[in-house]
Design a protein around this motif. Sequence first.
Motif, mmCIF file in Angstrom:
data_model
loop_
_atom_site.group_PDB
_atom_site.id
_atom_site.type_symbol
_atom_site.label_atom_id
_atom_site.label_comp_id
_atom_site.label_asym_id
_atom_site.label_seq_id
_atom_site.Cartn_x
_atom_site.Cartn_y
_atom_site.Cartn_z
ATOM 1 N N ALA A 1 11.852 31.939 52.812
ATOM 2 C CA ALA A 1 11.296 33.192 53.341
ATOM 3 C C ALA A 1 12.351 34.297 53.344
ATOM 4 O O ALA A 1 12.039 35.456 53.063
ATOM 5 C CB ALA A 1 10.733 32.968 54.743
ATOM 6 N N LYS A 2 13.604 33.951 53.646
ATOM 7 C CA LYS A 2 14.682 34.956 53.609
ATOM 8 C C LYS A 2 14.894 35.465 52.190
ATOM 9 O O LYS A 2 15.098 36.662 51.982
ATOM 10 C CB LYS A 2 15.986 34.363 54.150
ATOM 11 C CG LYS A 2 16.034 34.320 55.662
ATOM 12 C CD LYS A 2 17.305 33.708 56.179
ATOM 13 C CE LYS A 2 18.454 34.669 56.146
ATOM 14 N NZ LYS A 2 19.642 34.162 56.860
ATOM 15 N N GLU B 1 17.827 38.498 60.524
ATOM 16 C CA GLU B 1 17.150 39.786 60.616
ATOM 17 C C GLU B 1 17.735 40.774 59.619
ATOM 18 O O GLU B 1 18.930 41.029 59.592
ATOM 19 C CB GLU B 1 17.271 40.364 62.024
ATOM 20 C CG GLU B 1 16.492 41.639 62.196
ATOM 21 C CD GLU B 1 16.453 42.117 63.635
ATOM 22 O OE1 GLU B 1 15.470 42.760 64.009
ATOM 23 O OE2 GLU B 1 17.413 41.832 64.383
ATOM 24 N N LEU B 2 16.847 41.318 58.803
ATOM 25 C CA LEU B 2 17.228 42.348 57.851
ATOM 26 C C LEU B 2 16.811 43.683 58.452
ATOM 27 O O LEU B 2 15.668 43.835 58.880
ATOM 28 C CB LEU B 2 16.506 42.117 56.522
ATOM 29 C CG LEU B 2 16.856 43.098 55.428
ATOM 30 C CD1 LEU B 2 16.960 42.359 54.108
ATOM 31 C CD2 LEU B 2 15.832 44.195 55.333
ATOM 32 N N THR B 3 17.732 44.614 58.540
ATOM 33 C CA THR B 3 17.400 45.937 59.052
ATOM 34 C C THR B 3 17.507 46.943 57.914
ATOM 35 O O THR B 3 18.300 46.776 56.985
ATOM 36 C CB THR B 3 18.331 46.367 60.205
ATOM 37 O OG1 THR B 3 19.677 46.352 59.758
ATOM 38 C CG2 THR B 3 18.167 45.445 61.403
ATOM 39 N N PHE B 4 16.675 47.959 57.984
ATOM 40 C CA PHE B 4 16.720 49.014 56.976
ATOM 41 C C PHE B 4 16.576 50.362 57.662
ATOM 42 O O PHE B 4 15.988 50.472 58.735
ATOM 43 C CB PHE B 4 15.653 48.814 55.888
ATOM 44 C CG PHE B 4 14.252 48.646 56.402
ATOM 45 C CD1 PHE B 4 13.415 49.734 56.559
ATOM 46 C CD2 PHE B 4 13.763 47.390 56.714
ATOM 47 C CE1 PHE B 4 12.135 49.584 57.026
ATOM 48 C CE2 PHE B 4 12.470 47.221 57.179
ATOM 49 C CZ PHE B 4 11.657 48.324 57.331
ATOM 50 N N GLN B 5 17.170 51.362 57.013
ATOM 51 C CA GLN B 5 17.193 52.681 57.633
ATOM 52 C C GLN B 5 17.301 53.750 56.566
ATOM 53 O O GLN B 5 17.989 53.584 55.562
ATOM 54 C CB GLN B 5 18.389 52.770 58.564
ATOM 55 C CG GLN B 5 18.457 54.046 59.338
ATOM 56 C CD GLN B 5 19.617 54.027 60.330
ATOM 57 O OE1 GLN B 5 20.593 53.316 60.140
ATOM 58 N NE2 GLN B 5 19.504 54.817 61.375
ATOM 59 N N GLN C 1 21.751 40.579 59.362
ATOM 60 C CA GLN C 1 22.540 40.036 60.458
ATOM 61 C C GLN C 1 21.789 38.793 60.917
ATOM 62 O O GLN C 1 20.707 38.892 61.500
ATOM 63 C CB GLN C 1 22.698 41.025 61.607
ATOM 64 C CG GLN C 1 23.577 40.464 62.698
ATOM 65 C CD GLN C 1 23.941 41.507 63.747
ATOM 66 O OE1 GLN C 1 23.527 42.659 63.682
ATOM 67 N NE2 GLN C 1 24.713 41.094 64.716
ATOM 68 N N ASP C 2 22.351 37.638 60.605
ATOM 69 C CA ASP C 2 21.709 36.348 60.854
ATOM 70 C C ASP C 2 20.370 36.305 60.118
ATOM 71 O O ASP C 2 20.341 36.370 58.909
ATOM 72 C CB ASP C 2 21.570 36.070 62.347
ATOM 73 C CG ASP C 2 22.924 36.002 63.049
ATOM 74 O OD1 ASP C 2 23.863 35.429 62.463
ATOM 75 O OD2 ASP C 2 23.029 36.529 64.165
ATOM 76 N N GLY D 1 13.678 50.192 60.567
ATOM 77 C CA GLY D 1 12.852 49.002 60.656
ATOM 78 C C GLY D 1 13.646 47.728 60.527
ATOM 79 O O GLY D 1 14.860 47.732 60.287
ATOM 80 N N SER D 2 12.921 46.622 60.704
ATOM 81 C CA SER D 2 13.546 45.321 60.576
ATOM 82 C C SER D 2 12.539 44.299 60.083
ATOM 83 O O SER D 2 11.332 44.455 60.267
ATOM 84 C CB SER D 2 14.123 44.868 61.917
ATOM 85 O OG SER D 2 13.078 44.675 62.849
ATOM 86 N N ILE D 3 13.072 43.257 59.456
ATOM 87 C CA ILE D 3 12.292 42.101 59.037
ATOM 88 C C ILE D 3 12.985 40.893 59.656
ATOM 89 O O ILE D 3 14.128 40.595 59.311
ATOM 90 C CB ILE D 3 12.241 41.960 57.503
ATOM 91 C CG1 ILE D 3 11.663 43.226 56.862
ATOM 92 C CG2 ILE D 3 11.431 40.717 57.110
ATOM 93 C CD1 ILE D 3 11.766 43.251 55.335
#
Length: 91
Positions: free
Chosen positions: A17-18, A42-46, A39-40, A52-54
Amino acid sequence: MATVEITREHALGKEAAKERAQKMADKLAAKLDAKCTWQDDELTFQRSGVDGSILVGEDSVRVAVKLGMMLTPMAGMVKGEIEKALNKYLA
């Protein structure tokens, strides 16, 4: 500001899934010119007007997107695009 949140179950396992979340993020980054970082699990986007985050779990993925005031009217379209991407990448 509007927030779009979607949680989708999957049977891929966390690592698969990652990998698929990364593919989804690569497409997102190219389309929106967004900066993406992991980060671990969680993928963050900006980018300007969008944060947002996934969050990838063993059996689910949660996408949360905060839209700035200028993009708030597009919340329905954004939600539809996220759902379409989740259907494609988590199938």
